[in-house]
Design a protein around this motif. Structure first.
Motif, PDB file in Angstrom:
ATOM      1  N   ALA A  62       0.834  -1.203   0.000  1.00  0.00           N
ATOM      2  CA  ALA A  62       0.000   0.000   0.000  1.00  0.00           C
ATOM      3  C   ALA A  62       0.870   1.256   0.000  1.00  0.00           C
ATOM      4  O   ALA A  62       0.588   2.223  -0.730  1.00  0.00           O
ATOM      5  CB  ALA A  62      -0.928  -0.015   1.215  1.00  0.00           C
TER       6      ALA A  62
ATOM      7  N   ARG B 101       1.019   4.082  -2.986  1.00  0.00           N
ATOM      8  CA  ARG B 101       0.759   5.504  -2.746  1.00  0.00           C
ATOM      9  C   ARG B 101       1.930   6.361  -3.203  1.00  0.00           C
ATOM     10  O   ARG B 101       1.745   7.435  -3.784  1.00  0.00           O
ATOM     11  CB  ARG B 101       0.461   5.749  -1.267  1.00  0.00           C
ATOM     12  CG  ARG B 101       0.144   7.213  -0.974  1.00  0.00           C
ATOM     13  CD  ARG B 101      -0.379   7.454   0.416  1.00  0.00           C
ATOM     14  NE  ARG B 101      -0.630   8.878   0.609  1.00  0.00           N
ATOM     15  CZ  ARG B 101      -1.732   9.502   0.218  1.00  0.00           C
ATOM     16  NH1 ARG B 101      -2.698   8.839  -0.393  1.00  0.00           N
ATOM     17  NH2 ARG B 101      -1.877  10.800   0.419  1.00  0.00           N
TER      18      ARG B 101
ATOM     19  N   ALA C  79      -7.992  -5.432  -2.096  1.00  0.00           N
ATOM     20  CA  ALA C  79      -8.830  -4.321  -1.651  1.00  0.00           C
ATOM     21  C   ALA C  79      -8.187  -3.579  -0.487  1.00  0.00           C
ATOM     22  O   ALA C  79      -8.263  -2.341  -0.392  1.00  0.00           O
ATOM     23  CB  ALA C  79     -10.213  -4.840  -1.249  1.00  0.00           C
ATOM     24  N   GLU C  80      -7.508  -4.305   0.387  1.00  0.00           N
ATOM     25  CA  GLU C  80      -6.835  -3.680   1.523  1.00  0.00           C
ATOM     26  C   GLU C  80      -5.671  -2.797   1.061  1.00  0.00           C
ATOM     27  O   GLU C  80      -5.427  -1.724   1.622  1.00  0.00           O
ATOM     28  CB  GLU C  80      -6.334  -4.758   2.481  1.00  0.00           C
ATOM     29  CG  GLU C  80      -5.735  -4.218   3.775  1.00  0.00           C
ATOM     30  CD  GLU C  80      -5.279  -5.324   4.706  1.00  0.00           C
ATOM     31  OE1 GLU C  80      -4.509  -5.005   5.642  1.00  0.00           O
ATOM     32  OE2 GLU C  80      -5.664  -6.487   4.494  1.00  0.00           O
TER      33      GLU C  80
ATOM     34  N   ARG D 184      -7.219   0.422  -0.164  1.00  0.00           N
ATOM     35  CA  ARG D 184      -7.653   1.261   0.963  1.00  0.00           C
ATOM     36  C   ARG D 184      -6.457   1.896   1.657  1.00  0.00           C
ATOM     37  O   ARG D 184      -6.485   3.078   2.036  1.00  0.00           O
ATOM     38  CB  ARG D 184      -8.456   0.424   1.969  1.00  0.00           C
ATOM     39  CG  ARG D 184      -9.866   0.071   1.524  1.00  0.00           C
ATOM     40  CD  ARG D 184     -10.697  -0.436   2.703  1.00  0.00           C
ATOM     41  NE  ARG D 184     -10.118  -1.641   3.283  1.00  0.00           N
ATOM     42  CZ  ARG D 184     -10.377  -2.879   2.885  1.00  0.00           C
ATOM     43  NH1 ARG D 184     -11.225  -3.069   1.863  1.00  0.00           N
ATOM     44  NH2 ARG D 184      -9.831  -3.919   3.462  1.00  0.00           N
ATOM     45  N   GLY D 185      -5.388   1.112   1.826  1.00  0.00           N
ATOM     46  CA  GLY D 185      -4.213   1.637   2.499  1.00  0.00           C
ATOM     47  C   GLY D 185      -3.518   2.723   1.698  1.00  0.00           C
ATOM     48  O   GLY D 185      -3.003   3.686   2.264  1.00  0.00           O
TER      49      GLY D 185
ATOM     50  N   ALA E 214      -5.021   4.766  -0.404  1.00  0.00           N
ATOM     51  CA  ALA E 214      -5.927   5.921  -0.289  1.00  0.00           C
ATOM     52  C   ALA E 214      -5.632   6.988  -1.334  1.00  0.00           C
ATOM     53  O   ALA E 214      -5.440   8.168  -1.011  1.00  0.00           O
ATOM     54  CB  ALA E 214      -5.842   6.513   1.128  1.00  0.00           C
TER      55      ALA E 214
ATOM     56  N   CYS F 120      -5.906   1.296  -7.889  1.00  0.00           N
ATOM     57  CA  CYS F 120      -7.129   0.489  -7.984  1.00  0.00           C
ATOM     58  C   CYS F 120      -6.740  -0.983  -8.080  1.00  0.00           C
ATOM     59  O   CYS F 120      -5.559  -1.336  -8.129  1.00  0.00           O
ATOM     60  CB  CYS F 120      -7.957   0.918  -9.188  1.00  0.00           C
ATOM     61  SG  CYS F 120      -7.034   0.951 -10.732  1.00  0.00           S
TER      62      CYS F 120
END
Length: 351
Positions: free
Chosen positions: A203, A207, A230-231, A234-235, A237, A242
């Motif tokens: 993640a 980012r 999915a995690e 989300r992480g 953000a 995607c």
């Protein structure tokens, strides 16, 4: 006409590493009928490639009796197989070839199964231990023993029109840009938890690519990895990160997504070899596994692995409980390696 039955490996990555062997057989035995004995997922991996005349699907755990052992043996007998080439080392494949009536059965003498083979190869050793040879070379030696001349090590795959259409739909739905601008992340590892890089690390990397490099990031996943993908999203953000977690997942879609990627960061798992097959730059994160066993000779690849006393242990879970081989691969190191491989970012619009 000579009939050759090639018993293919089960793991996705091993199937990809078997493609130089299939190509060598097809080129040398141009007039032969070549059958591929394989699990259904292997057929998905090889879909679109030109080397096999027919797949013979086999799954000993299937509820469908047509996919189990005796049905396969009956089919092999009907096809009057001249040569069975056994890529896996298992007793089961040797038994199937024997009861399937294959006149010649060529494979490695492993685990005492030599009595079932009448054309034998002995695996290379370093002293009393087996030498850490790449599966790609291991399989090619069987092709050479069958009579093939020296062949290219280049792994190769294809995509079907349906695979590309499915990827086009993903690109439209997720508003991804065209033109080799998407970095693909693959966090999975069916072999076991010891191969996994932490979800939080993936993640953070995603980012950083989205914020610092303004890259788009797509996280691949298999059916059992949707929650992890999915995690990661989300992480991270960030709207440019995607995943395929909500998509209809199949191997063909994963191949098409990798084929159009700018680069890939992956664990040592099957999709890593898709990058090599399509010429996509790739950073592979190795933990407990020996790099040499899965070397695919991709010229645009960087392998990262920690030098620890316990590496490589080849275990599915960390026997010491610390998992340092993956935890110590820090995000900055992976990011720097990826930057060495990434093409310059173009000014593009999302699809």
């Amino acid at each position: 006409m000579k009939t050759i039955a090639v018993f293919l490996p089960n793991w996705v990555g091993d199937v990809v590493m078997a493609t130089p062997t299939l190509r060598a057989l097809r080129e040398h035995f141009a007039a032969a009928r070549i059958l591929g004995v394989m699990r259904p997922q292997a057929a998905d991996v090889l879909a679109g490639t030109p080397w096999l005349d027919e797949p013979l699907l086999y799954d000993p755990r299937s509820a469908d009796s047509r996919l189990r052992g005796w049905a396969l043996c009956r089919r092999l007998r009907r096809d009057r197989v001249d040569l069975a080439l056994l890529l896996p080392n298992s007793w089961r494949t040797a038994l199937l070839a024997r009861f399937g009536g294959a006149r010649d059965r060529l494979g490695y003498v492993r685990g005492g199964r030599g009595i079932l083979l009448n054309r034998k190869l002995y695996p290379p050793r370093s002293g009393k231990r087996l030498a850490p040879v790449s599966a790609l070379d291991y399989y090619l030696e069987l092709a050479y023993a069958a009579g093939c001349p020296s062949a290219s090590r280049q792994v190769e795959l294809a995509t079907l029109a349906a695979d590309e259409q499915a990827a086009d739909e993903v690109w439209r739905k997720l508003r991804l840009p065209h033109g080799k601008q998407v970095v693909v992340l693959n966090s999975g590892g069916a072999y076991g938890a010891a191969k996994l890089w932490p979800t939080t690390y993936f993640a953070s990397l995603a980012r950083r690519l989205a914020v610092d490099d303004r890259r788009y990031v797509l996280v691949l996943c298999g059916p059992q990895e949707r929650a992890i993908a999915a995690e990661i999203v989300r992480g991270a953000a960030h709207p440019r990160v995607c995943s395929l977690a909500e998509e209809r997942l199949r191997i063909g879609l994963s191949k098409a997504c990798v084929r159009r990627a700018a680069a890939m960061v992956t664990t040592d798992s099957g999709p890593r070899h898709f990058a090599a097959a399509f010429g996509v730059p790739v950073v592979t994160l190795f933990g407990p596994t020996h790099i040499g066993l899965s070397e695919n000779y991709h010229p645009q690849a960087i392998h990262l692995q920690r030098e620890l006393e316990c590496v490589p242990c080849q275990r599915r879970t960390c026997p010491l409980g610390h998992h340092r081989c993956m935890l110590d691969l820090n995000i900055n190191e992976v990011y720097r390696a990826l930057k060495q491989l990434l093409p310059p970012r173009e000014t593009v619009k999302a699809a």
